[in-house]
Scaffold this active site. Structure first.
Site, PDB file in Angstrom:
ATOM      1  N   GLY A 142      17.352 -11.090   7.585  1.00 22.50           N
ATOM      2  CA  GLY A 142      18.479 -11.004   8.508  1.00 22.50           C
ATOM      3  C   GLY A 142      18.015 -10.754   9.930  1.00 22.50           C
ATOM      4  O   GLY A 142      16.884 -11.064  10.293  1.00 22.50           O
TER       5      GLY A 142
ATOM      6  N   VAL B 130      18.558  -8.009  13.628  1.00 19.39           N
ATOM      7  CA  VAL B 130      18.986  -6.737  14.184  1.00 19.39           C
ATOM      8  C   VAL B 130      19.355  -6.965  15.644  1.00 19.39           C
ATOM      9  O   VAL B 130      18.585  -7.586  16.394  1.00 19.39           O
ATOM     10  CB  VAL B 130      17.876  -5.676  14.083  1.00 19.39           C
ATOM     11  CG1 VAL B 130      18.344  -4.348  14.660  1.00 19.39           C
ATOM     12  CG2 VAL B 130      17.454  -5.478  12.636  1.00 19.39           C
TER      13      VAL B 130
ATOM     14  N   ASP C 277       7.880   2.107   1.699  1.00 16.98           N
ATOM     15  CA  ASP C 277       7.473   1.086   2.673  1.00 16.98           C
ATOM     16  C   ASP C 277       7.197   1.723   4.036  1.00 16.98           C
ATOM     17  O   ASP C 277       7.598   1.198   5.069  1.00 16.98           O
ATOM     18  CB  ASP C 277       8.545   0.005   2.797  1.00 16.98           C
ATOM     19  CG  ASP C 277       8.003  -1.260   3.453  1.00 16.98           C
ATOM     20  OD1 ASP C 277       6.774  -1.481   3.390  1.00 16.98           O
ATOM     21  OD2 ASP C 277       8.785  -2.020   4.036  1.00 16.98           O
TER      22      ASP C 277
ATOM     23  N   GLY D 170      13.286 -12.780   7.560  1.00 17.19           N
ATOM     24  CA  GLY D 170      13.830 -13.499   6.438  1.00 17.19           C
ATOM     25  C   GLY D 170      15.060 -12.856   5.842  1.00 17.19           C
ATOM     26  O   GLY D 170      15.904 -13.535   5.254  1.00 17.19           O
TER      27      GLY D 170
ATOM     28  N   LYS E  28      22.430  -4.115  11.885  1.00 11.29           N
ATOM     29  CA  LYS E  28      21.522  -4.855  11.013  1.00 11.29           C
ATOM     30  C   LYS E  28      22.353  -5.777  10.122  1.00 11.29           C
ATOM     31  O   LYS E  28      23.119  -5.317   9.280  1.00 11.29           O
ATOM     32  CB  LYS E  28      20.715  -3.869  10.173  1.00 11.29           C
ATOM     33  CG  LYS E  28      19.799  -4.483   9.139  1.00 11.29           C
ATOM     34  CD  LYS E  28      19.080  -3.368   8.399  1.00 11.29           C
ATOM     35  CE  LYS E  28      18.231  -3.893   7.259  1.00 11.29           C
ATOM     36  NZ  LYS E  28      17.553  -2.793   6.555  1.00 11.29           N
TER      37      LYS E  28
END
Length: 829
Positions: free
Chosen positions: A20, A22, A131, A18, A37
């Site tokens: 983008g 790579v 994360d 969502g 990216k």
């Protein structure tokens, strides 16, 4: 058509989401493979999302670590925004777990250590990843792992909205508390648990239930191997204060546990295991392995395999000319000319380095996204540093490119001389060997939106010089032409080392200078050692010059405080006198406390002593003062001190005694070790207890009146129950009462049975709840025996007896006067 970063040619897409996509791309001017990216068009139009993306780029510039994928460049114009990343030739840890379920304990420990080292670099800059998950760990084909995606990273202690991946979010994130390095430790341990067991610690698919499990559910360590359960308990502790304070502190505990459970070579076996798992997924690698280029020569032709287009052109020219030559010496000349031409052209065809523009760190975070890290392109020299090479100037030879080392203007490459380098903002670039394929150096370039198409040129390189095939004219020699005179073999005339340093980031650097007698290739190997133990070896291949100067560097696992760092360089062919060695003695580092854990326990009731256990880890072996301050309800009651030294890990116990147990009070301890401080507290509980119960006096008279005097001694003033049971002539009665507020009691209890027969047995029993240490007490006796019957007598006639001459009269006892007074055992009658 989707926008692509200028100067890069897309090869294939590696992933999308969502936020983008790579892609694998090639840098047009150097041929270096990178991962780009791209921010999605929708998010690029959102100012907040774009600011977060830019912040991620700024943050990544500051994170230069072997365990973190390096950012090369940030590009933005009015059509798009992109982050150019190092391309790691590996697969995600998620792919390994999906394919194999588990990795095994040693491989799991290896992944955890690599991730913790990468997180430690961020934590030293007071950054929290937030994360960490298997998707953000890339495992290379040699078993080394790298951490990616700092899209939602924040400053330590910063208040931010709850973000992260729910199965790995620490309890404090679910509660909306600020993130800390301990938050990353929790997530890394959760992933470690998944590598060991094949499943996550908590697996509910309902977010509210999953959050409750993270905050309150017990840690399921029973699913993991026993040797690592303590690590799991530490890393998954509900309270951040009970976890290691950061990744660096956790590494020391991990290594100690791993060595004790799996031996000193656990990490080597773990990497081999990871490399084997990656090999099973070779089709998922961004860049498949390709065989190196080879060349072979036969009597009638020269064959170039895997070379560049110029090599094939020269080969075709050589074969074309060979048709008109006689066999023998003439053919040999053509082959020699072709070989020399290829060697002379190789240096001009080498890629050029990319210029540098430093970016400042930011407090904001960028969106989370998976970025696959890179592999060294085929033909590149083995080296641990991604910095561009710096070549010394020569009067004749290919153009020299020196990367800029400051925020000033980018120098332009010129032939025959090198631009003057300037100071880097806080960092010195580390060049690669001559034959290394040079990777771009990180920078941030932002082109403001304009009405005209952007014309940003980011690369400052000289275009390669390529001679057309006609440069090699046909050569026709008569058969009688003699063979060319053999060229003497190239040897190494001199070898020198200098400038060995180790900076605060544990980067060792030195300079090597080699002088050769010819232009033919020579080899060199550089070996780094710490305290006599080899830690890294890199190899160089040099050709085309007679003098070479190379800057060598290697990032050590940690700063070698108080130890020696040695660099040994050997050449092939060998230099006169053999290899050269230079050594640096690194001074002892100031000892700092890297970890502090405190626990507090009160002895079981009725004990009056307390003890605190203190565990300290340090960065060095210097002395560290430790103080433990005990307090009851906030008031200091005692202090204990100690001085630690000679090791980097300590465990000490400090005690505190009390005259009486502080029942119901809050006992706390505050421990200060160096500049670190930690505390612990506990509520002092006092369950009731009875030391002794006894019957001091007991009586039962003939009319059935029973009396008992009972004494009770307790351990505290908590309530206890006293029960006194009277029994006589088959009849029984119990009196009960509660004693509280004191520790010593005397009570008198009574009961009326009524008339009892002569000689009847009676007993009194006293007991408490809880029971006394020696049990209860008892007293017994019997009522008086009945008097014997008297013989009848003939009383004289009272009329004949004088007054007052009869027998004496005994008054009858009063009703409330006992007829029997039986003393308690041990009392005089």
């Amino acid at each position: 058509m989707e926008w692509s970063a200028p100067g890069y040619t897309e090869v294939k897409q590696l992933g999308s989401g969502g936020s983008g996509r790579v892609v694998l791309a090639v840098h047009d001017e150097t041929g270096v493979r990178v991962a780009v990216k791209y921010l999605s068009e929708e998010l690029r139009r959102d100012p907040e999302a774009l600011a977060r993306f830019q912040s991620e780029a700024r943050l990544l510039v500051t994170l230069r670590d072997p365990h973190i994928a390096t950012m090369w460049e940030y590009v933005q114009d009015h059509d798009g925004a992109a982050i150019v990343m190092e391309l790691v030739n590996g697969v995600s840890l998620r792919a390994l777990l999906r394919e194999n379920g588990t990795t095994g304990p040693e491989a799991a420990l290896t992944v955890l250590k690599g991730s913790l080292l990468g997180l430690a670099r961020a934590h030293r800059l007071r950054l929290v990843h937030k994360d960490y998950k298997p998707e953000n760990v890339i495992v290379r084909d040699d078993g080394v792992s790298k951490l990616v995606d700092f899209g939602i990273a924040v400053r330590e202690g910063a208040t931010a909205r709850p973000e992260g991946t729910p199965p790995y979010m620490a309890p404090e994130l679910w509660a909306g508390a600020p993130a800390s390095p301990a938050t990353d430790v929790y997530a890394a341990t959760a992933v470690f648990f998944e590598c060991l067991t094949g499943h996550r610690p908590y697996r509910s698919t309902e977010p509210s239930v999953l959050g409750y499990q993270h905050v309150y559910a017990p840690i399921p360590v029973q699913d993991a191997p026993e040797p690592v359960r303590e690590l799991l308990m530490r890393g998954l502790a509900k309270d951040p204060a009970d976890r290691p304070r950061g990744a660096e502190a956790f590494v020391a505990e991990l290594e100690e546990t791993a060595r004790a459970a799996y031996g000193d070579d656990w990490e080597e076996r773990g990497r081999r295991r990871l490399a084997g798992l990656v090999a099973l997924l070779a089709l998922l690698l961004p860049v498949p392995e390709t065989p190196p280029a080879q060349a072979s020569t036969s009597l009638a032709r020269t064959v170039f395999r895997g070379g560049h287009e110029l090599g094939r052109t020269v080969a075709r020219a050589a074969r074309h000319n060979a048709v008109r030559l006689a066999m023998g010496a003439g053919l040999a000349v053509v082959v020699a000319v072709a070989a020399v031409f290829v060697l002379a052209s190789r240096d001009r065809l080498l890629p050029r380095p990319i210029d540098v523009a430093a970016a400042a760190p930011s407090d904001s975070a960028g969106p989370a996204e998976l970025v696959s890290p890179p592999a060294t392109p085929v033909g590149a020299t083995e080296s641990a540093t991604p910095e561009p090479a710096v070549f010394p100037p020569e009067s004749t030879g290919p153009a020299v490119i020196v990367p800029p080392t400051s925020d000033g203007p980018t120098p332009t490459a010129t032939r025959g001389r090198a631009p003057t380098p300037t100071a880097t903002r806080g960092r010195t670039p580390t060049p690669l060997p001559a034959r290394t394929t040079r990777r771009p150096t990180p920078r941030v370039t932002v082109t403001p939106p304009t009405t005209q198409p952007p014309t940003t040129r980011r690369l400052t390189t000289s275009p390669p010089t390529t001679l057309p095939p006609s440069t090699l004219p046909p050569t026709t020699l008569p058969p009688s032409t003699p063979a060319p005179t053999p060229v003497p073999a190239t040897s190494v005339a001199a070898l020198a080392l200098g400038g060995l340093t180790v900076n605060e980031d544990a980067v060792a650097a030195a300079t090597v200078t080699i002088r050769a007698t010819g232009l033919a290739p020579i080899g060199a190997s550089a070996t780094w050692a710490v305290a006599g133990e080899t830690v890294h070896t890199e190899r160089l291949r040099l050709s085309g010059r007679t003098t070479y100067t190379r800057a060598l560097s290697h990032t050590l696992a940690e700063r070698p405080c108080g130890r020696t760092v040695t660099l040994t360089v050997a050449t092939t062919p060998a230099a006169p006198g053999g290899a050269r060695t230079t050594t640096l003695s690194v001074p002892p580092c100031p000892t700092t406390v890297t970890g502090l854990r405190v626990s507090l326990d009160m002895s079981p009731s009725p004990g009056t002593g307390a003890a605190t256990r203190v565990r300290v880890t340090t960065s060095g072996t210097g002395e560290v003062p430790v103080q433990a301050r005990f307090a009851v309800n906030g008031d200091t009651v005692g202090t204990a001190t100690a001085t630690l030294g000679g090791r980097i890990s300590y465990s000490r116990t400090f005690g505190q005694g009390f005259r009486t147990r502080p029942c119901g009070a809050t006992l706390s301890v505050t421990v200060t070790a160096g500049s670190e401080q930690a505390s612990a507290r506990t509520r002092v509980t006092c369950p009731p207890g009875v030391r002794r119960v006894s019957i001091a006096r007991a009586t039962v008279n003939g009319r059935g009146a029973a009396v008992a005097v009972v004494t009770v001694s307790t351990v505290n003033d908590r309530p206890v129950r006293l029960a006194v049971t009277f029994s006589a002539a088959g009849r029984q009665h119990t009196e009960q009462l509660t004693l509280s507020g004191d520790t010593s009691y005397t009570r008198t209890l009574s009961h009326a049975f009524g008339e009892l027969p002569c000689g009847a047995r009676w007993a009194v029993r006293a007991a408490t709840r809880p029971g006394a240490a020696g049990g209860g007490d008892e007293a017994s006796g019997s009522t008086p025996e009945c008097p014997p019957e008297e013989e009848p007598s003939h009383d004289p006639d009272p009329s004949t007896d004088p007054p007052g001459s009869g027998p004496p009269v005994t008054p009858s006892p009063r009703p409330d006067e006992p007829t029997t007074d039986q003393p308690a055992p041990g009392e005089p009658g």
